[in-house]
Design a protein around this motif. Sequence first.
Motif, mmCIF file in Angstrom:
data_model
loop_
_atom_site.group_PDB
_atom_site.id
_atom_site.type_symbol
_atom_site.label_atom_id
_atom_site.label_comp_id
_atom_site.label_asym_id
_atom_site.label_seq_id
_atom_site.Cartn_x
_atom_site.Cartn_y
_atom_site.Cartn_z
ATOM 1 N N GLY A 173 150.505 -0.965 58.562
ATOM 2 C CA GLY A 173 150.685 0.016 57.475
ATOM 3 C C GLY A 173 149.670 -0.228 56.371
ATOM 4 N N LYS A 174 149.033 0.843 55.912
ATOM 5 C CA LYS A 174 148.036 0.760 54.847
ATOM 6 C C LYS A 174 148.720 0.435 53.515
ATOM 7 N N ASN A 175 148.258 -0.606 52.852
ATOM 8 C CA ASN A 175 148.809 -1.015 51.549
ATOM 9 C C ASN A 175 150.344 -1.040 51.570
ATOM 10 N N ARG A 176 150.913 -1.540 52.675
ATOM 11 C CA ARG A 176 152.364 -1.439 52.854
ATOM 12 C C ARG A 176 153.123 -2.370 51.907
ATOM 13 N N ILE A 177 152.480 -3.487 51.517
ATOM 14 C CA ILE A 177 153.154 -4.375 50.568
ATOM 15 C C ILE A 177 152.256 -4.550 49.335
ATOM 16 N N GLY A 178 152.887 -4.591 48.187
ATOM 17 C CA GLY A 178 152.075 -4.704 46.979
ATOM 18 C C GLY A 178 152.937 -4.635 45.730
ATOM 19 N N CYS A 179 152.298 -4.426 44.603
ATOM 20 C CA CYS A 179 153.035 -4.383 43.344
ATOM 21 C C CYS A 179 152.248 -3.568 42.320
ATOM 22 N N TYR A 180 152.888 -3.294 41.210
ATOM 23 C CA TYR A 180 152.175 -2.707 40.078
ATOM 24 C C TYR A 180 151.901 -3.865 39.124
ATOM 25 N N HIS A 181 150.656 -4.213 38.963
ATOM 26 C CA HIS A 181 150.327 -5.336 38.075
ATOM 27 C C HIS A 181 148.961 -5.041 37.440
ATOM 28 N N PRO A 182 148.968 -4.362 36.278
ATOM 29 C CA PRO A 182 147.687 -3.973 35.683
ATOM 30 C C PRO A 182 146.878 -5.192 35.250
ATOM 31 N N PRO A 183 145.556 -5.063 35.260
ATOM 32 C CA PRO A 183 144.719 -6.154 34.750
ATOM 33 C C PRO A 183 144.798 -6.173 33.227
ATOM 34 N N CYS A 184 144.365 -7.279 32.602
ATOM 35 C CA CYS A 184 144.295 -7.229 31.135
ATOM 36 C C CYS A 184 143.007 -6.539 30.703
ATOM 37 N N THR A 185 142.003 -6.587 31.544
ATOM 38 C CA THR A 185 140.738 -5.890 31.248
ATOM 39 C C THR A 185 140.058 -5.536 32.567
ATOM 40 N N ALA A 186 139.388 -4.397 32.590
ATOM 41 C CA ALA A 186 138.502 -4.090 33.716
ATOM 42 C C ALA A 186 137.120 -3.844 33.119
ATOM 43 N N LEU A 187 136.144 -4.601 33.590
ATOM 44 C CA LEU A 187 134.775 -4.438 33.102
ATOM 45 C C LEU A 187 133.961 -3.773 34.207
ATOM 46 N N LEU A 188 133.453 -2.579 33.928
ATOM 47 C CA LEU A 188 132.765 -1.797 34.955
ATOM 48 C C LEU A 188 131.261 -1.807 34.687
ATOM 49 N N ASP A 189 130.517 -2.376 35.606
ATOM 50 C CA ASP A 189 129.062 -2.490 35.428
ATOM 51 C C ASP A 189 128.357 -1.834 36.625
ATOM 52 N N PRO A 190 127.804 -0.617 36.416
ATOM 53 C CA PRO A 190 127.171 0.086 37.552
ATOM 54 C C PRO A 190 125.938 -0.622 38.099
ATOM 55 N N THR A 191 125.403 -1.627 37.410
ATOM 56 C CA THR A 191 124.214 -2.301 37.972
ATOM 57 C C THR A 191 124.565 -3.028 39.275
ATOM 58 N N PHE A 192 125.850 -3.347 39.488
ATOM 59 C CA PHE A 192 126.249 -3.957 40.772
ATOM 60 C C PHE A 192 125.982 -2.999 41.945
ATOM 61 N N LEU A 193 125.966 -1.687 41.654
ATOM 62 C CA LEU A 193 125.826 -0.709 42.750
ATOM 63 C C LEU A 193 124.429 -0.728 43.365
ATOM 64 N N ASP A 194 123.495 -1.373 42.697
ATOM 65 C CA ASP A 194 122.108 -1.374 43.172
ATOM 66 C C ASP A 194 121.960 -2.020 44.552
ATOM 67 N N THR A 195 122.878 -2.905 44.889
ATOM 68 C CA THR A 195 122.768 -3.582 46.194
ATOM 69 C C THR A 195 123.695 -2.967 47.240
ATOM 70 N N LEU A 196 124.391 -1.903 46.871
ATOM 71 C CA LEU A 196 125.383 -1.307 47.782
ATOM 72 C C LEU A 196 124.684 -0.410 48.816
ATOM 73 N N PRO A 197 124.999 -0.560 50.107
ATOM 74 C CA PRO A 197 124.392 0.334 51.106
ATOM 75 C C PRO A 197 124.779 1.793 50.834
ATOM 76 N N ASP A 198 123.894 2.730 51.273
ATOM 77 C CA ASP A 198 124.140 4.165 51.055
ATOM 78 C C ASP A 198 125.536 4.585 51.514
ATOM 79 N N ARG A 199 125.938 4.064 52.673
ATOM 80 C CA ARG A 199 127.229 4.495 53.224
ATOM 81 C C ARG A 199 128.377 4.116 52.276
ATOM 82 N N GLN A 200 128.227 2.981 51.594
ATOM 83 C CA GLN A 200 129.272 2.570 50.643
ATOM 84 C C GLN A 200 129.232 3.429 49.379
#
Length: 394
Positions: A173-200
Amino acid sequence: MPSSSMSRQSPLRQDAVWDVRAQQTVEYEVVLTSDLLAPANNSLARAGISADTPTPARRCVITERTVDKLYGDRMRAYFHAHSVEVHWLVLDSGEEHKDIGSVLRAVTAFDSFGILRRQEPVIAVGGGVLTDIVGFACGMFRRGLPHVKIPTTLIGLVDAGIGAKAGVNHAGGKNRIGCYHPPCTALLDPTFLDTLPDRQISNGLAEILKIALVLDAPLFELLEEFGPLLRSERFQGRTPPSALAGDEVLRRAIGGMLAELEPNLWEHELQRAVDYGHTFSPALEMHAMPELLHGEAVAIDMALTTVISWQRGLLSAAQRDRVLALMTALGLPRTHQACRPELLAGALADTVRHRDGRQRMPLATDIGSAHFVDDLTGDEVRAAAAYLHDPRDH
Ligand SMILES: NC(=O)c1ccc[n+]([C@@H]2O[C@H](COP(=O)([O-])OP(=O)(O)OC[C@H]3O[C@@H](n4cnc5c(N)ncnc54)[C@H](O)[C@@H]3O)[C@@H](O)[C@H]2O)c1
């Protein structure tokens, strides 16, 4: 009161009832920024720490093999420059490893590190698989460790890295077990995408297309005009127009997603526009793993429901073709050999259980808006799948 044939004295004068009611305020920051790993930038070293607290001397950082290979040296140099002693855990990459075993490896790492329960937020650096594993591990360890999410994929940036949900696959089952647990912070840096393959990148564009289709027509137009360029530039803004468009696409996608999540963080309301593309895709993704990526399964689901909307007269043939053409331009599939009637019927039945006994199925009614239906039939789904397998037959 229990009845009994033997007369027995109750130890109570009468039943007593206590109503327990509590509320919890959730507050976290999602920050779109850049150059997180530049030594002069202290955002990462101080992530999840209140302004009046010194930078912690130690942190537990969890990442995965590919990200470690690409960014491990820079991450080590970064924390060294900030005099932070790091306890590292590097997990295996890929959806196949998104299971309870990986969650327990993280839990074991917290114990061997001797992590303090509040002062040392865990740092998760990776794609949606990694942030889901760490989010779940933090949710269960001593019933809640704070954590920081640093998504490194496009899906992570616009979806997996910014919400409160965490989960792993279990028993098919996809994501069949889990929880709601928000992070205290999410830091989003698009420079990480530079190494991501096109398909990703295409994989992430599927979740952006989802927001566009049900909530944001201007975002759809931006994807039509700039999507292929953003994909080939991996959102690195190589020219002024693509930099502007990439920034706008990310802001609209993240803002649109958060606006939907915030009032319904624990999903008390199961009728959710952001579930668009997530009716058939969970079963499809699990069935075709690792061949089909998460966003690709979502794209196939969106292609099916686009055709269903057209069959119902909710979308015109021209709108249907516009949506399907954009999917192709973004490098996304519209169908897969696994889209057989039995699999789709089973997928719908499982989603109905997930949505508490009703379909609550978002269907596009225009580009940029949707409504919910509960009366989808197997015949409609079969006809839509057949159309996508070979539109010339229709
Ligand atoms: N919790 C949520 O709300 C939520 C929302 C959407 C999706 N998800 C989950 O997210 C997962 C999909 O996320 P994903 O697409 O990020 O998959 P992923 O984490 O498997 O990452 C995709 C691939 O990219 C590699 N990678 C990661 N960062 C990289 C980088 N910067 N450069 C090069 N390669 C890199 C990874 O090793 C992996 O091979 C699914 O399991 C899905 O269920 C969760």
